[in-house]
Design a protein around this motif. Structure first.
Motif, PDB file in Angstrom:
ATOM      1  N   GLY A  11       9.690  11.267 -24.340  1.00 51.18           N
ATOM      2  CA  GLY A  11      10.047  11.695 -22.994  1.00 51.18           C
ATOM      3  C   GLY A  11      10.717  13.046 -22.887  1.00 51.18           C
ATOM      4  N   ASN A  12      11.708  13.098 -22.011  1.00 54.01           N
ATOM      5  CA  ASN A  12      12.361  14.368 -21.705  1.00 54.01           C
ATOM      6  C   ASN A  12      13.089  14.961 -22.908  1.00 54.01           C
ATOM      7  N   LYS A  13      13.470  14.104 -23.882  1.00 55.18           N
ATOM      8  CA  LYS A  13      14.240  14.608 -25.012  1.00 55.18           C
ATOM      9  C   LYS A  13      13.447  15.661 -25.801  1.00 55.18           C
ATOM     10  N   TRP A  14      12.137  15.466 -25.887  1.00 58.80           N
ATOM     11  CA  TRP A  14      11.328  16.451 -26.599  1.00 58.80           C
ATOM     12  C   TRP A  14      11.402  17.820 -25.925  1.00 58.80           C
ATOM     13  N   PHE A  15      11.263  17.842 -24.598  1.00 54.90           N
ATOM     14  CA  PHE A  15      11.255  19.122 -23.870  1.00 54.90           C
ATOM     15  C   PHE A  15      12.590  19.853 -24.048  1.00 54.90           C
ATOM     16  N   LYS A  16      13.683  19.077 -24.007  1.00 53.17           N
ATOM     17  CA  LYS A  16      14.990  19.702 -24.170  1.00 53.17           C
ATOM     18  C   LYS A  16      15.178  20.232 -25.588  1.00 53.17           C
ATOM     19  N   LEU A  17      14.578  19.519 -26.567  1.00 54.17           N
ATOM     20  CA  LEU A  17      14.717  19.948 -27.963  1.00 54.17           C
ATOM     21  C   LEU A  17      13.854  21.145 -28.308  1.00 54.17           C
ATOM     22  N   SER A  44      21.774   6.239 -28.865  1.00 50.98           N
ATOM     23  CA  SER A  44      21.321   7.480 -28.228  1.00 50.98           C
ATOM     24  C   SER A  44      19.856   7.847 -28.506  1.00 50.98           C
ATOM     25  N   ASN A  45      19.081   8.013 -27.436  1.00 51.12           N
ATOM     26  CA  ASN A  45      17.705   8.506 -27.561  1.00 51.12           C
ATOM     27  C   ASN A  45      17.708   9.932 -28.104  1.00 51.12           C
ATOM     28  N   HIS A  46      18.723  10.692 -27.714  1.00 47.55           N
ATOM     29  CA  HIS A  46      18.807  12.094 -28.115  1.00 47.55           C
ATOM     30  C   HIS A  46      19.068  12.241 -29.621  1.00 47.55           C
ATOM     31  N   ILE A 103      19.026  10.225 -14.139  1.00 50.44           N
ATOM     32  CA  ILE A 103      19.994  11.256 -14.529  1.00 50.44           C
ATOM     33  C   ILE A 103      21.049  10.717 -15.490  1.00 50.44           C
ATOM     34  N   GLY A 104      21.187  11.392 -16.630  1.00 52.63           N
ATOM     35  CA  GLY A 104      22.308  11.153 -17.549  1.00 52.63           C
ATOM     36  C   GLY A 104      23.247  12.338 -17.439  1.00 52.63           C
ATOM     37  N   THR A 105      22.932  13.403 -18.184  1.00 49.98           N
ATOM     38  CA  THR A 105      23.718  14.625 -18.056  1.00 49.98           C
ATOM     39  C   THR A 105      23.271  15.474 -16.861  1.00 49.98           C
ATOM     40  N   GLY A 106      22.042  15.249 -16.379  1.00 46.63           N
ATOM     41  CA  GLY A 106      21.496  16.058 -15.285  1.00 46.63           C
ATOM     42  C   GLY A 106      20.711  17.270 -15.761  1.00 46.63           C
ATOM     43  N   THR A 107      20.592  17.436 -17.072  1.00 42.97           N
ATOM     44  CA  THR A 107      19.890  18.603 -17.626  1.00 42.97           C
ATOM     45  C   THR A 107      18.413  18.613 -17.220  1.00 42.97           C
ATOM     46  N   THR A 108      17.780  17.465 -17.333  1.00 43.54           N
ATOM     47  CA  THR A 108      16.361  17.369 -17.002  1.00 43.54           C
ATOM     48  C   THR A 108      16.143  17.660 -15.515  1.00 43.54           C
ATOM     49  N   PHE A 109      16.985  17.052 -14.689  1.00 40.69           N
ATOM     50  CA  PHE A 109      16.893  17.233 -13.242  1.00 40.69           C
ATOM     51  C   PHE A 109      17.057  18.713 -12.877  1.00 40.69           C
ATOM     52  N   VAL A 147      18.174   1.525 -19.701  1.00 37.78           N
ATOM     53  CA  VAL A 147      19.287   2.469 -19.491  1.00 37.78           C
ATOM     54  C   VAL A 147      18.946   3.496 -18.402  1.00 37.78           C
ATOM     55  N   TYR A 148      17.688   3.918 -18.358  1.00 36.02           N
ATOM     56  CA  TYR A 148      17.318   4.998 -17.436  1.00 36.02           C
ATOM     57  C   TYR A 148      16.176   4.642 -16.484  1.00 36.02           C
ATOM     58  N   THR A 149      14.971   4.503 -17.044  1.00 33.01           N
ATOM     59  CA  THR A 149      13.796   4.435 -16.161  1.00 33.01           C
ATOM     60  C   THR A 149      13.700   3.130 -15.375  1.00 33.01           C
ATOM     61  N   HIS A 201       8.512   9.111 -16.008  1.00 32.97           N
ATOM     62  CA  HIS A 201       8.902   8.135 -17.042  1.00 32.97           C
ATOM     63  C   HIS A 201       9.396   8.938 -18.238  1.00 32.97           C
ATOM     64  N   THR A 202      10.725   9.037 -18.352  1.00 28.56           N
ATOM     65  CA  THR A 202      11.341   9.904 -19.350  1.00 28.56           C
ATOM     66  C   THR A 202      11.426   9.256 -20.734  1.00 28.56           C
ATOM     67  N   GLY A 203      10.855   8.060 -20.898  1.00 29.25           N
ATOM     68  CA  GLY A 203      10.802   7.436 -22.232  1.00 29.25           C
ATOM     69  C   GLY A 203      11.992   6.533 -22.491  1.00 29.25           C
ATOM     70  N   GLY A 204      12.576   6.639 -23.683  1.00 25.31           N
ATOM     71  CA  GLY A 204      13.781   5.873 -23.999  1.00 25.31           C
ATOM     72  C   GLY A 204      13.533   4.426 -24.381  1.00 25.31           C
TER      73      GLY A 204
HETATM   74  C1  LIG Z   1      18.441  11.125 -21.826  1.00 25.94           C
HETATM   75  C2  LIG Z   1      17.526  10.416 -20.882  1.00 25.94           C
HETATM   76  C3  LIG Z   1      17.548  10.678 -19.506  1.00 25.94           C
HETATM   77  C4  LIG Z   1      18.549  11.593 -18.859  1.00 25.94           C
HETATM   78  O1  LIG Z   1      18.322  12.922 -19.118  1.00 25.94           O
HETATM   79  P1  LIG Z   1      19.416  14.031 -18.711  1.00 25.94           P
HETATM   80  O2  LIG Z   1      18.717  15.300 -18.943  1.00 25.94           O
HETATM   81  O3  LIG Z   1      20.578  13.841 -19.655  1.00 25.94           O
HETATM   82  O4  LIG Z   1      19.826  13.795 -17.320  1.00 25.94           O
HETATM   83  C5  LIG Z   1      16.626  10.043 -18.715  1.00 25.94           C
HETATM   84  N1  LIG Z   1      15.747   9.162 -19.237  1.00 25.94           N
HETATM   85  C6  LIG Z   1      15.727   8.859 -20.549  1.00 25.94           C
HETATM   86  C7  LIG Z   1      14.760   7.846 -21.039  1.00 25.94           C
HETATM   87  C8  LIG Z   1      16.604   9.479 -21.428  1.00 25.94           C
HETATM   88  O5  LIG Z   1      16.581   9.161 -22.729  1.00 25.94           O
END
Ligand SMILES: *Cc1c(COP(=O)(O)O)cnc(C)c1O
Length: 305
Positions: free
Chosen positions: A40-46, A69-71, A174-180, A256-258, A284-287
């Protein structure tokens, strides 16, 4: 880049009577199918962090996260694929006693785990603590918790290219809000963004996001009623929504998220909060690896079982 990513990401349009009844099209962008570990989103941030690390001449990654932690796992997997070293700073000394499935997998991918007390962990952004880390671990690229830095935000911004131009709303957990913030900065300003904070009292993010998002991009709002007890917590209602959603559409959600975001979207749709004719894309950000800790409550397995 050794990590093999799915070239063609899919948007699923589940056929659901609740959507038909409300006259709403809901697409789900399946970033969860990107990679089983770097999901999910973790790849794009990495991705952008890896580029920045290379430019800085680093070949080791250091980052922070909790025992689920998914990260952390995504970072461990990315470093492993590149043949780099990685160090995970883990929140809580108790996490050392019985390693979670997530941490076992991080270790198996070669990540060195360092356990910090909660007090130490709270220092993770202080300049003094970061200086200590930089001298202890030279030539190391330090990534904040959740990939929440400038490179992470920029990387998340490239998710926008998968979003249809005729969508009316984009929904993200939203966790940290970075993706948003990253997507909001690059998305057509006419398309609304709905953020679903997954922690209790998520309204505090409003001010933080206002600071991070250009004011011309102000077509966004937070839906902060869907925390289901707080970060990492769940309720019966959430789990039954997730099981029901899987039975209807064969789409697994993480708790936790989706799962929280999707349950929120359906509650809003059933309450008439979104106008008929809307074309909503939920990301769907994964996790899914995080579902290991609640596997017995779900009718579907975690991604890696
Ligand atoms: C980390 C995570 C998020 C939140 O991403 P942020 O950029 O921290 O807001 C959303 N969905 C999943 C599945 C995550 O692992």
């Amino acid at each position: 880049m050794a990590i093999k990513l799915q070239e063609q990401l899919r948007i699923d349009y589940p056929d659901d009577e609740r959507l038909r009844h409300a006259g709403i099209r809901l697409g789900i962008l399946r970033l969860d199918e990107l990679h089983p570990r770097v999901s999910g989103n973790k790849w794009f941030k990495l991705e952008e962090n890896l580029n920045a690390a290379r430019e800085a001449g680093a070949m080791r990654l250091l980052t922070f996260g909790g025992a689920y932690s998914n990260h952390l796992l995504a970072t461990a997997a990315a470093a492993h694929h590149l043949g780099w070293e990685s160090i995970g700073m883990v929140r809580g000394l108790h996490a050392r006693e019985a390693l979670t499935g997530t941490l076992q997998e991080c270790a198996a991918l070669g990540m060195e785990l360092v356990f910090l007390s909660r007090e130490e962990y709270n220092e993770k952004e202080s300049p003094r603590f970061l200086d200590i880390l930089r001298s202890r671990y030279p030539q190391t690229w330090i990534i904040p918790e959740g990939g929440n830095n400038e490179a992470g935000t920029k990387g998340a911004g490239s998710i926008t290219r998968y979003l249809p131009a005729d969508s009316t709303h984009i929904a993200v957990a939203i966790g940290t809000g970075t993706t948003f913030a990253g997507i909001r900065a690059t998305l057509d300003a006419r398309i609304a963004m709905l953020g679903f904070p997954v922690m209790k009292g998520g309204a505090y993010l409003e001010a933080i996001l206002k600071d991070r998002i250009p004011s011309t991009q102000n077509n966004w709002s937070l839906c902060d009623a869907y925390h289901f007890g707080g970060f990492g917590r769940h309720t019966e209602a959430l789990l039954s929504f997730m099981n029901d959603f899987y039975e209807r559409h064969r789409i697994p959600l993480d708790f936790v998220y989706t799962g929280k975001m999707m349950c929120g979207i359906f509650e809003m749709i059933e309450a008439g909060s979104l106008p008929p004719g809307s074309h909503v894309i939920a990301i769907h950000t994964g996790g899914l690896q995080g579902n290991r800790s609640i596997a017995r409550h779900l009718c579907y397995g975690p991604a890696d079982s």
